[in-house]
Design an enzyme around this catalytic site. Structure first.
Site, PDB file in Angstrom:
ATOM      1  N   ARG A 165       0.840  -1.218   0.000  1.00 34.01           N
ATOM      2  CA  ARG A 165       0.000   0.000   0.000  1.00 34.01           C
ATOM      3  C   ARG A 165       0.872   1.265   0.000  1.00 34.01           C
ATOM      4  NH1 ARG A 165      -2.927  -3.665  -0.785  1.00 34.01           N
ATOM      5  NH2 ARG A 165      -5.024  -4.029   0.060  1.00 34.01           N
ATOM      6  N   SER A 259     -10.449  -0.750   3.612  1.00 35.73           N
ATOM      7  CA  SER A 259      -9.717  -1.048   4.854  1.00 35.73           C
ATOM      8  C   SER A 259      -9.221   0.259   5.449  1.00 35.73           C
ATOM      9  CB  SER A 259      -8.488  -1.911   4.558  1.00 35.73           C
ATOM     10  OG  SER A 259      -8.869  -3.134   4.010  1.00 35.73           O
ATOM     11  N   GLU A 359      -4.745   3.589   6.707  1.00 36.08           N
ATOM     12  CA  GLU A 359      -4.435   3.429   5.289  1.00 36.08           C
ATOM     13  C   GLU A 359      -4.842   4.667   4.476  1.00 36.08           C
ATOM     14  OE1 GLU A 359      -6.111   1.159   1.844  1.00 36.08           O
ATOM     15  OE2 GLU A 359      -5.392  -0.514   3.068  1.00 36.08           O
TER      16      GLU A 359
END
Ligand code: EPU
Length: 363
Positions: A165, A259, A359
């Site tokens: 990520r 998420s 995130e």
């Protein structure tokens, strides 16, 4: 190039948070960015590049000039690579539409990443991934526009610095000459992305949810007398859509940003310590010897599933996803989301000694 004033960003973020952009420009072509770079007044102002708004939390109105990416285009490049099909896509196309299009064209490779919200231009920024495949596994190159110099440049996978990520597009950029490995955030605007889809395709079914689907399907196929069936990319695409729809909220119905935390990694010693106390902890061994823990499991174990603080909630079916329990005028605020996020971080830290890292980009 039109600069729109005081624009509501509520339709442009999948959380559905109310926030306004003081100034917003819709970027439909490279020429729009050239015009921006040529405008002495606009060239120097701070900017925010907005894709599908699926990885953002607005905690107030946005002062930087918002560049809303709407560059379209989807094409298969001439076939001059023996090993792969190359597909070139405009940054403003929907990621899921790209996946669906490639599968329908008989070009497999992206099916495990079906239904990930957001645009194609945002996909390399956080190296999106799902069910065992990440963008970097199918990436060829991208073209980006340098807001400081007005130049267009091309980056290959190594130059994008992909991580879990993560990429160079998430790290601050210098206001001087660019050198390999430097951050590019707020400086480079991704114009188009080229995906590399290997001609020799093999299904990726190692992720537990997909393995279960495959086993059930194999049993069914054998009952019908088919001895060695291999699922098609279309079949896997359908399974991934079913799995995601069963446990992730559709942002069109319930606002969310996917998420909310990254899955943390720990050393084998730290993991052994946690297992001694919580034998059921979900963990995966990584190639580098470290161990990845399922953040959703940690949050669930702290009893957060289905809980709310104000209008910010923890999704009932996946504790890693924070949701908007309001709507329209009564939408959750970014402040409420962050209050809930901090309360979750505190309880996970107190119980497991692990700091969860958000995130999405919090603005
Ligand atoms: N789990 C729980 N309780 C929960 C949620 C999860 O016990 O409330 C357990 C599950 O049972 C499973 C494990 O945790 O054993 C992992 O859960 P899941 O398979 O749903 O995947 P994840 O690690 O939570 C990651 C990505 C998702 C991606 C899925 C599938 C991150 C931060 N998230 O989630 O990506 O779709 O794997 O590959 O890496 C996103 O980034 O926005 C995203 C949705």
């Amino acid at each position: 190039m039109l600069v729109e004033k005081n624009v509501s960003l509520q339709p442009y973020n999948t959380f559905g948070i109310m926030a306004r952009a003081q100034n917003l420009v819709r970027v439909q072509s490279e020429a729009d960015l050239q015009a921006l770079a040529a405008d002495a007044g606009l060239r120097a102002v701070p900017k925010l590049v907005l894709g599908g708004g699926s990885n953002l939390v607005f905690t107030g109105d946005v002062k930087p000039l918002v560049l809303k990416m709407e560059i379209k285009g989807l094409r298969l490049l001439p076939d001059n690579d023996a090993k792969a099909h190359l597909v070139e896509v405009g940054a403003g196309e929907s990621w899921h539409d790209l996946v669906a299009w490639t599968v329908a064209q008989g070009l497999p490779g992206l099916e495990n990443m079906a239904l990930i919200p957001g645009t194609v231009g945002a996909a390399p920024v956080q190296n999106i991934g799902a069910y065992g495949v990440e963008l970097q596994d199918r990436f060829e190159s991208l073209d980006a526009f340098d807001l400081l110099t007005g130049q267009v440049f091309t980056l290959n996978a190594a130059q994008c610095g992909f991580g879990y990520r993560d990429s160079v597009f998430k790290h601050p950029a210098p206001q001087s000459d660019l050198k390999p490995g430097m951050g590019l955030a707020c400086r480079a605007v991704i114009l188009r992305v080229r995906m590399r889809l290997p001609k020799t395709w093999k299904p990726e079914l190692d992720y537990l949810d997909l393995t279960r689907k495959r086993d059930a399907w194999l049993a069914e196929q054998r009952e019908q007398g088919r001895l060695d069936p291999v699922p098609s990319a279309q079949q896997i695409f359908d399974w991934v859509c079913e799995i995601r729809r069963a446990k992730l909220p559709d942002p069109a119905q319930i606002g969310n940003a996917g998420s909310f935390f990254k899955n943390p990694t720990v050393t084998p010693e730290q993991c052994a310590d946690i297992i001694a106390r919580d034998p059921k902890i979900v963990h995966y061994h990584l190639d580098d010897g470290r161990i990845k823990l399922a953040a959703g499991w940690l949050i669930d174990a702290c009893g957060w599933k289905g809980k709310s603080i104000g209008r910010a909630g923890v999704y009932e079916k996946q504790a890693l996803v924070l949701v908007n329990r309001g709507q329209g005028e009564t939408a959750v605020t970014g402040g409420e989301v962050m209050t809930l996020a901090r309360a979750i971080q505190t309880s996970v830290y107190e119980r497991f000694g692990i700091r969860l890292e958000p995130e999405p980009l919090v603005l």
